[in-house]
Design a protein around this motif. Structure first.
Motif, PDB file in Angstrom:
ATOM      1  N   ASN A   1       6.927 -26.644   1.631  1.00  0.00           N
ATOM      2  CA  ASN A   1       6.845 -27.862   1.129  1.00  0.00           C
ATOM      3  C   ASN A   1       5.234 -27.284   0.013  1.00  0.00           C
ATOM      4  OD1 ASN A   1       8.664 -29.309   2.165  1.00  0.00           O
ATOM      5  ND2 ASN A   1       7.080 -30.719   3.410  1.00  0.00           N
ATOM      6  N   ASN A   2       4.759 -26.573  -0.279  1.00  0.00           N
ATOM      7  CA  ASN A   2       3.920 -26.492  -0.814  1.00  0.00           C
ATOM      8  C   ASN A   2       4.743 -25.563  -1.797  1.00  0.00           C
ATOM      9  OD1 ASN A   2       2.096 -27.635   0.516  1.00  0.00           O
ATOM     10  ND2 ASN A   2       0.764 -26.135   1.688  1.00  0.00           N
ATOM     11  N   LYS A   3       4.938 -24.447  -1.329  1.00  0.00           N
ATOM     12  CA  LYS A   3       5.809 -24.065  -2.616  1.00  0.00           C
ATOM     13  C   LYS A   3       6.389 -24.471  -3.013  1.00  0.00           C
ATOM     14  CE  LYS A   3       5.730 -19.155   0.243  1.00  0.00           C
ATOM     15  NZ  LYS A   3       6.768 -18.352   1.117  1.00  0.00           N
TER      16      LYS A   3
ATOM     17  N   ALA B   1       6.082 -24.652  -7.404  1.00  0.00           N
ATOM     18  CA  ALA B   1       7.388 -24.501  -8.231  1.00  0.00           C
ATOM     19  C   ALA B   1       7.194 -24.711  -8.931  1.00  0.00           C
ATOM     20  CB  ALA B   1       8.503 -23.950  -7.743  1.00  0.00           C
ATOM     21  N   ALA B   2       7.493 -26.221  -7.994  1.00  0.00           N
ATOM     22  CA  ALA B   2       7.934 -27.642  -9.772  1.00  0.00           C
ATOM     23  C   ALA B   2       6.967 -27.758 -10.427  1.00  0.00           C
ATOM     24  CB  ALA B   2       8.129 -29.124  -8.679  1.00  0.00           C
ATOM     25  N   ALA B   3       5.454 -27.839 -10.548  1.00  0.00           N
ATOM     26  CA  ALA B   3       4.386 -27.473 -10.975  1.00  0.00           C
ATOM     27  C   ALA B   3       4.212 -26.741 -12.201  1.00  0.00           C
ATOM     28  CB  ALA B   3       2.678 -28.012  -9.955  1.00  0.00           C
ATOM     29  N   LYS B   4       4.404 -25.466 -11.883  1.00  0.00           N
ATOM     30  CA  LYS B   4       4.956 -24.802 -12.596  1.00  0.00           C
ATOM     31  C   LYS B   4       6.089 -24.817 -13.935  1.00  0.00           C
ATOM     32  CE  LYS B   4       2.661 -20.678 -10.032  1.00  0.00           C
ATOM     33  NZ  LYS B   4       3.668 -18.954  -9.133  1.00  0.00           N
ATOM     34  N   LYS B   5       6.718 -24.974 -13.166  1.00  0.00           N
ATOM     35  CA  LYS B   5       7.414 -26.189 -14.012  1.00  0.00           C
ATOM     36  C   LYS B   5       7.885 -26.912 -15.043  1.00  0.00           C
ATOM     37  CE  LYS B   5      12.419 -26.876 -14.674  1.00  0.00           C
ATOM     38  NZ  LYS B   5      14.278 -26.993 -13.122  1.00  0.00           N
ATOM     39  N   THR B   6       6.805 -28.092 -14.636  1.00  0.00           N
ATOM     40  CA  THR B   6       6.260 -29.048 -15.312  1.00  0.00           C
ATOM     41  C   THR B   6       5.520 -28.502 -16.298  1.00  0.00           C
ATOM     42  OG1 THR B   6       7.253 -30.490 -13.141  1.00  0.00           O
ATOM     43  CG2 THR B   6       5.933 -31.250 -15.171  1.00  0.00           C
ATOM     44  N   ILE B   7       4.493 -27.979 -16.511  1.00  0.00           N
ATOM     45  CA  ILE B   7       3.870 -27.114 -16.933  1.00  0.00           C
ATOM     46  C   ILE B   7       4.153 -26.314 -18.191  1.00  0.00           C
ATOM     47  CG2 ILE B   7       1.618 -25.747 -17.425  1.00  0.00           C
ATOM     48  CD1 ILE B   7       1.131 -26.674 -14.266  1.00  0.00           C
ATOM     49  N   LYS B   8       4.924 -25.484 -17.971  1.00  0.00           N
ATOM     50  CA  LYS B   8       5.822 -24.604 -18.300  1.00  0.00           C
ATOM     51  C   LYS B   8       6.210 -25.143 -19.775  1.00  0.00           C
ATOM     52  CE  LYS B   8       9.034 -21.033 -19.051  1.00  0.00           C
ATOM     53  NZ  LYS B   8       9.666 -20.210 -18.226  1.00  0.00           N
ATOM     54  N   GLU B   9       7.229 -26.467 -19.692  1.00  0.00           N
ATOM     55  CA  GLU B   9       7.739 -27.484 -19.904  1.00  0.00           C
ATOM     56  C   GLU B   9       6.944 -28.199 -21.083  1.00  0.00           C
ATOM     57  OE1 GLU B   9      10.827 -30.478 -17.506  1.00  0.00           O
ATOM     58  OE2 GLU B   9      11.910 -28.617 -17.195  1.00  0.00           O
TER      59      GLU B   9
END
Length: 469
Positions: free
Chosen positions: A450-452, A456-464
């Protein structure tokens, strides 16, 4: 010292003790006392067994009393009391040669024992049915019933088992001997002898002298046969009347085979005399038949005719057409009943197999779901869901183990509920810690996964967001 005591219990039949008037008086005195129902039933049973070899009317009367007592007090007596009462009636009726009624009671005993899953009661029912088959010279059915009885023996060393087990082995050997299947007869006789020595010591050897003497006599080893017969006849004072008669009869048959007619007549007359003074009509029939043949061979027509008349009269009483027809009907009905039981067992086994297949399928599906959730890179699973699925797997796994091991546990514990429950609780006590250990590992893996996914979702959001700005 313990082995010697058990040995004495085995070799001293109740009939010898029952010949004492004081013994019967003491038992009857017990019935007048204020004793509990279980003790009263045991006293009635002892009286019936004691009278069985010398006073058939009294044996039948007390057996009937036992049946009536069980009927009135069934809820106050042990569960095995009902089949014990049926066995008493069967034994008493068998002693006077009333085989149809005796067989009916033994079949009733078999049903009663099967209902409560009492392996000793089932064993004794098959043993008694085999004894009737042996006496009526239906040796194939005797072998079948004796083998069914022996299959229920699982190495128990209790004296009440051994007292019945050794005669069953001996009679199985005798049933094979009557069919001239001497290799099988010798195998079971020697098997019983070795077991008897292990259990009671070398003092038990003479008790196997009769059957071994008969087998070696038929094998043509006359000197060895005589040696066994002599050891057997030396202990006649320790034997029941029935065993004494059988010993004299088989020795007479041995001398007949070896064309020693006078010796054969001597022992034949002893067998006939003892039979005439007892209640065992079957031995009156056998000994009179033997004496008729012997006197006929000596051309003593009057004596031959005398014993032939006794033989025919006894045979008509014991094996009339009506009685044979009734026994055949009982046998046919029992075969149908056993077939129905077999079909019911097959159906139960089929249901059990289907349940096992469904259980395996359910476990596989749930385990697959758990593994999928643990390895998924997109789905965030709840810890509560994993715990819930884990408990479901635990319960289904316990059910699966119970279904697989239940027949083995039943046989091992002899259908004793407390022991079966103890074993199942022990299995559960092993499964529960294993479940918690696996659950802990699964939750740790779930948290990591779940943490992974969140990372991954957080990184994707920051990138967007960086792309937009």
């Amino acid at each position: 010292m313990k082995n010697k005591l058990v040995f004495v219990i085995i070799i001293l039949p109740l009939s010898i003790l029952a010949q004492s008037l004081n013994y019967f008086d003491s038992l009857k005195l017990q019935l007048r006392k204020n004793i509990n129902d279980s003790v009263r039933f045991q006293v009635i049973r002892s009286l019936s067994e004691g009278y069985a070899q010398n006073n058939p009317d009294s044996a039948i009367r007390y057996a009937q009393a036992a049946v009536q007592f069980v009927t009135r007090n069934n809820d106050k007596l042990p569960v095995w009391a009902a089949w014990n009462a049926s066995n008493l009636m069967g034994m008493a009726l068998q002693s006077i040669g009333n085989y149809p009624d005796a067989e009916e009671y033994f079949l009733k005993q078999l049903k009663q024992s099967e209902v409560i899953k009492d392996s000793f009661g089932i064993f004794k029912a098959y043993m008694c049915l085999g004894n009737i088959n042996l006496e009526e010279e239906n040796n194939k059915d005797a072998v079948s019933n004796y083998k069914k009885a022996i299959s229920l023996y699982h190495g128990q060393k209790y004296s009440f088992w051994m007292v019945q087990f050794f005669p069953t082995i001996e009679n199985l050997a005798r049933a094979y001997e009557k069919q001239n299947m001497l290799d099988s007869a010798l195998y079971y006789a020697q098997y019983g002898l070795h077991m008897s020595i292990d259990f009671g010591g070398k003092k038990s050897i003479p008790h196997w002298g009769n059957i071994l003497g008969t087998i070696y006599s038929k094998l043509g080893q006359s000197s060895l046969a005589l040696e066994y017969f002599r050891t057997y006849l030396k202990i006649t004072d320790l034997l029941s009347i029935q065993d004494q008669i059988l010993g004299f009869y088989e020795v007479g048959k041995h001398f007949e085979r070896n064309n020693q007619i006078d010796s054969a007549i001597y022992y034949g007359r002893k067998a006939f005399s003892f039979s005439k003074n007892s209640v065992f009509r079957i031995y009156i029939l056998k000994s009179s038949r033997l004496l008729s043949q012997l006197f006929k061979s000596k051309n003593q027509i009057d004596s031959a005719f005398k014993y032939q008349s006794i033989m025919l009269k006894t045979q008509e009483f014991m094996f009339s057409r009506d009685k044979i027809s009734r026994m055949n009907m009982l046998k046919f009905n029992e075969q149908i009943r056993q077939k129905e039981i077999e079909l019911a067992k097959q159906h139960q086994e089929e249901v059990r197999v289907r349940r096992l297949q469904l259980t395996i399928l359910a476990i596989s599906i749930i385990v697959f779901i758990i593994v999928f959730l643990l390895l998924s890179r997109t789905i965030i699973a709840s810890q509560r869901l994993i715990k819930f699925l884990g408990i479901v797997v635990l319960l289904i796994s316990f059910e699966f183990i119970d279904q697989v091991l239940h027949p083995i546990i039943e046989t091992f514990t002899n259908y004793t509920p407390s022991l079966m429950l103890l074993i199942l609780v022990s299995i559960a006590s092993l499964l529960v810690p294993l479940h918690y250990k696996l659950e802990k590992l699964a939750i740790a893996k779930l948290i990591e996964n779940n943490n992974k996914i969140r990372l991954a979702a957080a990184k994707k959001t920051i990138k967007e967001l960086d792309g937009k700005s």
